[in-house]
Design an enzyme around this catalytic site. Structure first.
Site, PDB file in Angstrom:
ATOM      1  N   HIS A 291      -0.693   3.609   4.905  1.00  0.00           N
ATOM      2  CA  HIS A 291      -0.136   3.008   6.122  1.00  0.00           C
ATOM      3  C   HIS A 291      -0.254   4.004   7.286  1.00  0.00           C
ATOM      4  CE1 HIS A 291       2.513   0.060   3.565  1.00  0.00           C
ATOM      5  NE2 HIS A 291       1.342  -0.456   3.822  1.00  0.00           N
TER       6      HIS A 291
ATOM      7  N   SER B 126       0.839  -1.200   0.000  1.00  0.00           N
ATOM      8  CA  SER B 126       0.000   0.000   0.000  1.00  0.00           C
ATOM      9  C   SER B 126       0.873   1.248   0.000  1.00  0.00           C
ATOM     10  CB  SER B 126      -0.900   0.024   1.228  1.00  0.00           C
ATOM     11  OG  SER B 126      -1.727  -1.112   1.245  1.00  0.00           O
TER      12      SER B 126
ATOM     13  N   ASP C 200      -5.705 -18.398   5.553  1.00  0.00           N
ATOM     14  CA  ASP C 200      -6.833 -17.568   5.137  1.00  0.00           C
ATOM     15  C   ASP C 200      -7.149 -16.548   6.233  1.00  0.00           C
ATOM     16  OD1 ASP C 200      -9.104 -16.379   4.224  1.00  0.00           O
ATOM     17  OD2 ASP C 200     -10.126 -18.252   3.704  1.00  0.00           O
ATOM     18  N   GLY C 201      -6.768 -15.312   5.961  1.00  0.00           N
ATOM     19  CA  GLY C 201      -6.935 -14.249   6.953  1.00  0.00           C
ATOM     20  C   GLY C 201      -8.385 -13.932   7.263  1.00  0.00           C
TER      21      GLY C 201
HETATM   22  N1  SAH Z   1      -0.394  -4.376   4.028  1.00  0.00           N
HETATM   23  C1  SAH Z   1       0.138  -5.039   2.873  1.00  0.00           C
HETATM   24  C2  SAH Z   1      -0.957  -5.132   1.818  1.00  0.00           C
HETATM   25  C3  SAH Z   1      -0.672  -6.135   0.767  1.00  0.00           C
HETATM   26  S1  SAH Z   1      -1.937  -6.233  -0.518  1.00  0.00           S
HETATM   27  C4  SAH Z   1       1.318  -4.230   2.348  1.00  0.00           C
HETATM   28  O1  SAH Z   1       1.231  -3.003   2.391  1.00  0.00           O
HETATM   29  O2  SAH Z   1       2.301  -4.819   1.883  1.00  0.00           O
HETATM   30  C5  SAH Z   1      -3.118  -7.284   0.222  1.00  0.00           C
HETATM   31  C6  SAH Z   1      -2.623  -8.621   0.651  1.00  0.00           C
HETATM   32  O3  SAH Z   1      -3.747  -9.391   1.072  1.00  0.00           O
HETATM   33  C7  SAH Z   1      -1.935  -9.448  -0.439  1.00  0.00           C
HETATM   34  O4  SAH Z   1      -0.647  -9.760   0.010  1.00  0.00           O
HETATM   35  C8  SAH Z   1      -2.804 -10.701  -0.571  1.00  0.00           C
HETATM   36  O5  SAH Z   1      -2.041 -11.857  -0.848  1.00  0.00           O
HETATM   37  C9  SAH Z   1      -3.490 -10.739   0.786  1.00  0.00           C
HETATM   38  N2  SAH Z   1      -4.755 -11.473   0.849  1.00  0.00           N
HETATM   39  C10 SAH Z   1      -5.825 -11.396   0.004  1.00  0.00           C
HETATM   40  N3  SAH Z   1      -6.797 -12.234   0.415  1.00  0.00           N
HETATM   41  C11 SAH Z   1      -6.339 -12.849   1.551  1.00  0.00           C
HETATM   42  C12 SAH Z   1      -6.891 -13.813   2.436  1.00  0.00           C
HETATM   43  N4  SAH Z   1      -8.098 -14.361   2.251  1.00  0.00           N
HETATM   44  N5  SAH Z   1      -6.160 -14.189   3.502  1.00  0.00           N
HETATM   45  C13 SAH Z   1      -4.916 -13.671   3.710  1.00  0.00           C
HETATM   46  N6  SAH Z   1      -4.344 -12.774   2.894  1.00  0.00           N
HETATM   47  C14 SAH Z   1      -5.043 -12.360   1.834  1.00  0.00           C
END
Ligand code: SAH
Length: 234
Positions: free
Chosen positions: A67, A62, A150-151
């Site tokens: 952030h 991002s 899976d977040g």
């Molecule tokens: N805060 C991070 C954002 C990365 S983009 C940064 O600034 O680097 C969003 C992220 O969410 C990606 O890395 C993607 O792989 C992750 N993502 C998408 N769906 C997800 C899920 N169901 N569980 C875990 N991560 C997920």
């Protein structure tokens, strides 16, 4: 807003965010100064540009100003010793930022930051980034953990969380994450599949939940790995 705070160095980038009122707290500014964005991007020449940049697996890191918005919202719940879940932790940047806030040197009790990303490649790369940025010990002692999973299901093993940051846009409010918030606790989550809006979710000491809409945004979707592999980035 993108590009507004761009700079030739990390120090100047953080300084610009403070000058534009995106960072107004000394503790947050000090934490940002400890995280060098060049350790979390694919091309160091992009490191201090205030916009999202492509990383791997169709994901982006991002923009710095986003952030900063996340840190501003979650700050009251990022006290030393706090427990934080970073969903969609991607590059690892926000894990590092939250780590410096909840585990400052000399704190009576170290906090815990749990990053979770569903792409194994990203989880592994982010651990390398964090080690490059000086956080190898934190990864070893467990105050900083990056998991692959899976977040949307959060991480019950470390719950409840004082603060949850979601770095990808959920189509609807993720109920399991609300459940894993501490009373009191706060979540910063972009919600929506077309138009997206960051929602600040507060759970009070009695467990009552309120939602406050914040910014209109454009995040990578919170989805499953197959859908992410098939999407076009920009
Ligand atoms: N805060 C991070 C954002 C990365 S983009 C940064 O600034 O680097 C969003 C992220 O969410 C990606 O890395 C993607 O792989 C992750 N993502 C998408 N769906 C997800 C899920 N169901 N569980 C875990 N991560 C997920």
């Amino acid at each position: 807003m993108a590009y507004l705070c761009s700079a030739p160095t990390n120090h100047q980038l953080v300084h610009n965010m403070a000058a534009h009122g995106l960072i107004s707290d000394d503790r947050v500014q000090a934490a940002f100064q400890k995280v060098d964005r060049k350790n979390y991007v694919l091309d160091e020449r992009d490191a201090y540009i205030d916009s999202p940049q492509a990383i791997m697996c169709n994901a982006t890191i991002s923009a710095p100003h986003m952030h900063a918005e996340a840190a501003k919202s979650l700050l009251p719940f990022l006290k030393p010793g706090a427990r934080v879940l970073d969903v969609g932790s991607g590059s690892g940047y926000t894990c590092a930022l939250f780590h410096h806030l909840v585990s400052p040197p000399g704190a009576e009790q170290a906090g815990t930051v749990v990053g979770i990303d569903h792409m194994a490649e990203l989880a592994e790369w982010s651990r390398m980034n964090l080690a490059k940025d000086g956080l190898g010990d934190a990864l070893v002692n467990g105050s900083l953990v990056v998991l692959c999973g899976d977040g949307r299901e959060g991480c019950a093993a470390h719950a409840p969380y004082d603060a949850i940051h979601v770095g990808a846009a959920a189509p609807t409010m993720p109920a399991e994450l609300v459940k894993q918030l501490r009373s009191p606790g706060r979540m910063f989550v972009p919600v929506g599949s077309g138009a997206q809006r960051v929602i600040q979710v507060d759970k009070d000491a009695e467990g009552r939940v309120t939602e406050t809409p914040l910014l209109h945004v454009m995040y990578v979707p919170l989805t499953d790995p197959e859908a992410q592999a098939g999407r076009k980035l920009f």
